[in-house]
Design a protein around this motif. Structure first.
Motif, PDB file in Angstrom:
ATOM      1  N   TYR B  49       0.812  -1.208  -0.120  1.00 28.74           N
ATOM      2  CA  TYR B  49       0.052   0.088   0.114  1.00 28.74           C
ATOM      3  C   TYR B  49       0.835   1.261  -0.098  1.00 28.74           C
ATOM      4  O   TYR B  49       0.497   2.242  -0.799  1.00 28.74           O
ATOM      5  N   THR B  53       1.011   3.963  -3.133  1.00 28.56           N
ATOM      6  CA  THR B  53       0.413   5.185  -3.028  1.00 28.56           C
ATOM      7  C   THR B  53       1.501   6.209  -3.391  1.00 28.56           C
ATOM      8  O   THR B  53       1.337   7.331  -3.057  1.00 28.56           O
ATOM      9  N   GLN B  55       3.774   8.623  -5.178  1.00 22.83           N
ATOM     10  CA  GLN B  55       3.207   9.394  -6.290  1.00 22.83           C
ATOM     11  C   GLN B  55       4.545   9.479  -7.323  1.00 22.83           C
ATOM     12  O   GLN B  55       4.687   9.827  -8.085  1.00 22.83           O
TER      13      GLN B  55
ATOM     14  N   GLN C 139       2.079   5.604 -16.729  1.00 21.95           N
ATOM     15  CA  GLN C 139       1.671   5.217 -15.575  1.00 21.95           C
ATOM     16  C   GLN C 139       1.913   3.675 -15.489  1.00 21.95           C
ATOM     17  O   GLN C 139       1.105   2.872 -15.989  1.00 21.95           O
ATOM     18  N   ASN C 142      -0.824   1.052 -11.185  1.00 26.47           N
ATOM     19  CA  ASN C 142      -2.203   1.713 -11.226  1.00 26.47           C
ATOM     20  C   ASN C 142      -2.508   1.444  -9.640  1.00 26.47           C
ATOM     21  O   ASN C 142      -2.760   0.045  -9.243  1.00 26.47           O
ATOM     22  N   SER C 143      -2.448   2.530  -8.849  1.00 31.27           N
ATOM     23  CA  SER C 143      -2.463   2.348  -7.446  1.00 31.27           C
ATOM     24  C   SER C 143      -3.854   2.193  -7.173  1.00 31.27           C
ATOM     25  O   SER C 143      -4.221   1.889  -5.893  1.00 31.27           O
ATOM     26  N   GLY C 144      -5.009   2.171  -8.112  1.00 27.67           N
ATOM     27  CA  GLY C 144      -6.240   2.220  -7.596  1.00 27.67           C
ATOM     28  C   GLY C 144      -6.699   0.853  -6.915  1.00 27.67           C
ATOM     29  O   GLY C 144      -7.730   0.853  -6.385  1.00 27.67           O
ATOM     30  N   GLY C 145      -6.123  -0.072  -7.706  1.00 26.11           N
ATOM     31  CA  GLY C 145      -6.521  -1.586  -7.062  1.00 26.11           C
ATOM     32  C   GLY C 145      -5.772  -1.891  -5.737  1.00 26.11           C
ATOM     33  O   GLY C 145      -5.980  -3.150  -5.249  1.00 26.11           O
TER      34      GLY C 145
END
Lengths: 313, 268, 172
Positions: B49, B53, B55, C139, C142-145
Motif C-alpha cells: 500500500y 500510493t 506518487q 503510468q 495503477n494504485s487504484g486497486g
C-alpha cells in the motif's frame, strides 16, 4: 515357545554411573509382571532398553524371540506407555491413535477402526473427538494405554501407569490393565509404586534396586523370602495401658506406645508364627485383666518385603 | 483374535508420507500456520500500500519494490522454516512426545522427511501469499513472470538449505531453547554480510563472502534478475552456494536422522 | 566552384548520421533518434570501422547514457547490463557491427552513444554520434486497486483461520 522377555547380563552405564547391572531375566508369555524398585533403581532404563529406545552397554536381550539386534521387529511387537509420555495438544484422541496406527503400517481405514475400538476399550469413546489438551490426567493415561495397544503387541510395557492419578483414577487404570491383559493375552510389564495393586494384579514381581535384581518371583514367594517381622496394633482403655505394657514386657514382646494414648504397636519377631504370637498376646492380656478394645495384625505384605529387600541391599 | 488383529490389512502409505500428512495437519489445521500466514500477509499489504500510493514512484523504484517484496517473502519464510525445523526434534523431546515416535517401527529418516515437508510448506505458503502482491507491483513494468520464477527458484533452494540446517541443530540440541537460539544466531550470521559497507562488498573478500553465503548469494541473484533485468543465466554463478547448500544440508540431516534418540547425543 | 560546393554537399548528405572517427577507428550508429515509453526496450546497431591500413586489435566498445535534465539521475547499468564489448581484431578497412539492447528506465530526454578505445596504440577515444532518446512517462502502477488487494489477501486468510478455529472449538 520363546519366552516373552529374556535378558542375559544386561548392563547400562552412563559414564561412571551403573544404571543397570548384569540383569538376567526370563518372563514367560502371558505373565503380568510387576516391576518394582525405589526411585532411581533403573526400572525405566530397563524398560527403555527392552523397548529399543536405549542401547545396552553390554549384554543381550530378546523380546518374543526377536534378538535385540533387530530393533525394528521388536518395535512391531511391543506396546509401551512411557513414564513421561507427552501428547500432542492439538490432536484429538482419535487422531492421535489413528496416526500411531498408521505409523505401525495400517491403512487409513484400518487405523480408523482400530482407534475407534481402542478408545471404546479404554473408556474414551465419548471424548474421541476432543482435543487432548482438554483431557484430564487420567484420560491421558488411558489414551496412552490405548496407544500402547495400537499394534496389538505381544509384550506391553506400562511405566508408572497410575502416576499422578487420584485413588479412584489409580483403581480405574489398574482395573483396565488387568482386563486388557486377560483379553489381549499379552505379556504385561507394569512398573509402579502401588504395591497393593501389584499384589492384586500381577502374577510375578521383580524388584530392582540400584540397577540389580534383588528379587523375582510371585508375591507369595517374595513375602516369604523377606520373612520380616510383623506388627500388631493393640488398643486398650487408657487407664489400663500400664498394666498391658507390663504384661507384654513379661512375655518378652517388643512394643512401643503409639502417638495415640491408648494404642500400643507390637513387633512380632521373624520366624514366629504371627497368629500364634497374636493368640499368646491376647491370652496374657486377658490374664492381666486388660480389656482389649481392638487388635490387628499388620505387615507380611509385599510392601514389607519390598522395604526389607531394598533396605537390605 | 482381537479386534485389532481382525482388521483387514490393506496396503499402507509410506511412513514419510504419513508423518508429512500429520505434521502438515498439525501445522496448518491445529497450529500456528494460519496466524503466521495472516501476519505475513498484513506485512505485505502494508508495504505494498505504501509503495503503490507513492506518487513519485519511477520505473526502477517499482522494480525495486517488487524485489523488496520478494526478499521479504524469502527472509520471513527463511526465519519460519529454520525455526520450525529447529523445533522438529528438540521440541518433541521437550514436550515428551518423542519417545512415542521412537517406539514405532517407522524408519527415523521417514520421521525427519515428514517434518521437513511441514517446514518447507511454510516457504511455499509464504511464496503463494506474496504472488498477488508481486503481480500487482510488477505488472506495469513487465517483471512479474521473471520475479515469480526466480523468486520461487531462489526461495526453494534457500528453504531446503535452512530446513536441513534446522533439522541438524534440532537432532543434536539438548533443549528446544538451545536449538532455537542456534537457529536464530545462524540466520543472523547468514544475513550479516549484507550489512557490510558497499565498498567492502565490492572488494574480493566481500564478494567471496557474499557468494559463499547461500542467503546473500541468493538474494543478490534475485536483485540482479528483478531490478537490473539480467538474464537468468547471466549471474548463475551466484546460485552455486545456495544449490550446494540445498543439497548438502538436507543430506546431512538425513544422514544423522538414524541417530535420533531420546536424549541428544545418545545413540539409540 | 559551384560544382565543387554541390559535390561537397552531396557527399556530406551521403555520410550516414552519427559517424565519428578518431585514430584508426570510426563508429557509426544506425539511427539518430528514438522515441519510446519508460520501461520499453529499444535496439540499435553500431558499426565500428577500421579506417587504417593495418589490422587493429584490442578494441573495446562501451555504451553510455546521459540525461539533459540535471534532476534525473541516470545509472547506465540500469539501462543496459551489457555495456562493454570486447571486439575481435578488425582487419585493415574492415568493420564490425555490434547490436545494443537498451531499456529506458527513466523518462525524459537522453543521449545514448558508443565510445571505442584501443587497448594499445592510439590513445584517442572514438565516439559515435548521438542517439537521442525521448522517453515518455507512463503510468506503470495503477494504485487504484491496491486497497482491495491489501484487504483481500489478509481477509481471505482470516476467513480460513476463523473457519478452522470454529472447527477446532466444535471438537473440543
Amino acid at each position: 515357545m520363546a519366552a516373552a522377555i529374556e535378558t542375559h547380563g544386561l548392563t547400562k552405564w552412563y559414564g561412571g554411573l551403573r544404571a543397570v547391572e548384569q540383569l538376567d531375566l526370563e518372563v514367560e508369555a502371558g505373565v503380568v509382571l510387576g516391576f518394582l524398585g525405589p526411585n532411581g533403581a533403573g526400572k525405566t532404563t530397563v524398560i527403555r532398553i527392552l523397548t529399543t529406545i536405549l542401547r545396552p552397554s553390554a549384554g543381550s536381550f530378546a523380546i518374543a524371540g526377536i534378538p535385540h539386534t533387530r530393533p525394528v521387529e521388536i518395535r512391531r511387537r511391543v506396546g509401551v506407555l512411557p513414564e513421561t509420555a507427552g501428547y500432542p495438544e492439538g490432536q484429538t484422541g482419535a487422531e492421535f491413535l489413528r496416526y500411531h496406527a498408521r505409523l505401525f503400517g495400517r491403512s487409513r481405514a484400518d487405523a480408523r477402526s482400530i482407534a475407534q475400538h481402542l478408545l471404546g476399550e479404554v473408556g474414551l469413546a465419548e471424548r474421541a473427538d476432543s482435543l487432548v489438551s482438554r483431557y484430564s490426567r487420567g484420560m491421558r493415561q488411558r489414551l496412552g494405554i490405548a496407544r500402547a495397544l495400537v499394534n496389538d503387541p505381544q509384550v506391553v510395557f506400562l511405566d508408572e501407569p497410575s502416576l499422578g492419578l487420584d485413588p479412584a483414577g489409580q483403581r480405574q487404570v489398574l482395573e483396565l490393565i488387568g482386563r486388557l491383559a486377560r483379553e489381549h493375552g499379552a505379556t504385561v510389564v507394569v512398573s509402579t509404586h502401588l504395591l497393593a495393586e501389584v499384589e492384586e494384579l500381577c502374577d510375578q514381581v521383580l524388584i530392582l534396586h540400584r540397577g540389580r535384581v534383588v528379587a523375582h518371583g510371585t508375591t507369595g514367594e517374595l513375602t516369604r523370602l523377606a520373612a520380616g517381622p510383623r506388627r500388631g496394633r493393640l488398643r486398650v482403655p487408657v487407664g489400663q495401658l500400664e498394666r498391658a505394657a507390663a504384661a507384654l514386657a513379661a512375655a518378652g514382646i517388643d512394643y512401643a506406645q503409639d502417638g495415640r494414648r491408648d494404642e500400643l504397636e507390637l513387633t512380632i519377631p521373624a520366624g514366629t508364627d504371627p497368629e500364634s504370637a497374636a493368640a499368646d498376646v491376647l491370652r496374657r492380656l486377658l490374664a492381666a485383666n486388660v480389656a482389649v478394645l481392638g487388635f490387628a495384625l499388620e505387615g507380611g505384605s509385599l510392601s514389607d518385603a519390598f522395604l526389607a529387600m531394598t533396605e537390605a541391599s | 483374535m482381537t479386534a485389532v488383529e481382525s482388521v483387514r490389512r490393506r496396503p499402507a502409505t509410506p511412513a514419510s508420507l504419513v508423518v508429512a500428512e500429520q505434521e502438515l495437519r498439525d501445522l496448518w489445521l491445529a497450529g500456528r500456520g494460519l496466524p503466521l500466514a495472516l501476519a505475513f500477509s498484513v506485512l505485505l499489504s502494508f508495504t505494498t500500500y505504501l509503495v503503490a500510493t507513492n506518487q513519485g514512484l519511477n520505473f526502477l523504484e517499482q522494480r525495486e519494490a517488487v524485489n523488496v517484496t520478494l526478499q521479504v517473502a524469502v527472509a520471513v519464510a527463511a526465519l519460519l522454516v529454520l525455526l520450525w525445523a529447529g523445533d522438529a526434534v528438540s521440541g518433541e523431546r521437550e514436550r515428551g512426545t518423542l519417545e512415542a515416535l521412537l517406539l514405532v517401527p517407522t524408519p527415523r529418516r521417514a520421521l525427519v522427511v515428514g517434518k521437513a515437508a511441514a517446514a518447507l510448506s511454510l516457504w511455499l505458503i509464504a511464496f503463494a501469499v506474496s504472488v498477488p502482491y508481486v503481480w500487482f507491483l510488477g505488472r506495469g513494468v513487465g517483471v512479474v513472470g521473471v520475479a515469480l520464477g526466480s523468486g520461487l527458484a531462489v526461495g526453494s533452494l534457500l528453504a531446503l538449505f535452512l530446513v536441513g540446517l534446522g533439522l541438524l541443530v534440532s537432532v543434536f540440541a539438548s533443549s528446544n531453547r538451545l536449538s532455537l537460539a542456534i537457529g536464530l544466531f545462524a540466520l543472523l550470521a547468514l544475513f550479516a554480510p549484507t550489512q557490510m559497507p558497499s565498498g567492502a562488498q565490492k572488494g574480493w573478500a566481500g564478494d567471496l563472502l557474499l557468494r559463499i553465503d547461500p542467503l546473500t548469494a541468493g538474494l543478490h541473484y534475485l536483485g540482479k534478475v528483478v531490478v537490473d533485468a539480467h538474464g537468468a543465466g547471466q549471474d548463475a554463478s551466484w546460485l552455486i552456494a545456495p544449490a550446494v547448500a540445498a543439497v548438502l544440508l538436507p543430506a546431512a540431516a538425513l544422514a544423522v536422522a538414524g541417530r535420533l534418540s531420546l536424549r541428544s547425543g545418545e545413540r539409540a | 566552384m559551384r560544382r565543387l560546393l554541390l559535390l561537397a554537399l552531396v557527399l556530406a548528405a551521403a555520410i550516414p548520421p552519427a559517424a565519428s572517427a578518431a585514430g584508426p577507428v570510426a563508429v557509426a550508429l544506425d539511427r539518430a533518434t528514438v522515441s519510446t515509453q519508460i520501461g520499453r526496450r529499444f535496439t540499435f546497431t553500431s558499426t565500428i570501422r577500421n579506417e587504417s591500413d593495418r589490422p587493429v586489435s584490442g578494441l573495446v566498445a562501451h555504451l553510455n547514457v546521459l540525461s539533459f535534465d540535471p534532476g534525473v539521475y541516470v545509472d547506465p547499468e540500469d539501462w543496459s547490463s551489457h555495456r562493454t564489448r570486447y571486439l575481435a581484431t578488425l582487419p585493415a578497412h574492415g568493420s564490425i557491427r555490434v547490436s545494443w539492447s537498451v531499456q529506458a528506465v527513466n523518462s525524459g530526454h537522453f543521449v545514448v552513444y558508443v565510445a571505442v578505445v584501443e587497448r594499445s596504440g592510439s590513445e584517442a577515444v572514438a565516439p559515435s554520434g548521438t542517439l537521442r532518446a525521448t522517453v515518455a512517462r507512463r503510468q506503470t502502477l495503477n494504485s487504484g486497486g491496491v486497497l482491495p488487494l491489501a484487504l483481500a489477501v489478509p481477509g481471505a486468510i482470516l476467513l480460513l483461520f476463523g473457519v478452522n478455529l470454529r472447527r477446532r472449538r466444535a471438537r473440543s
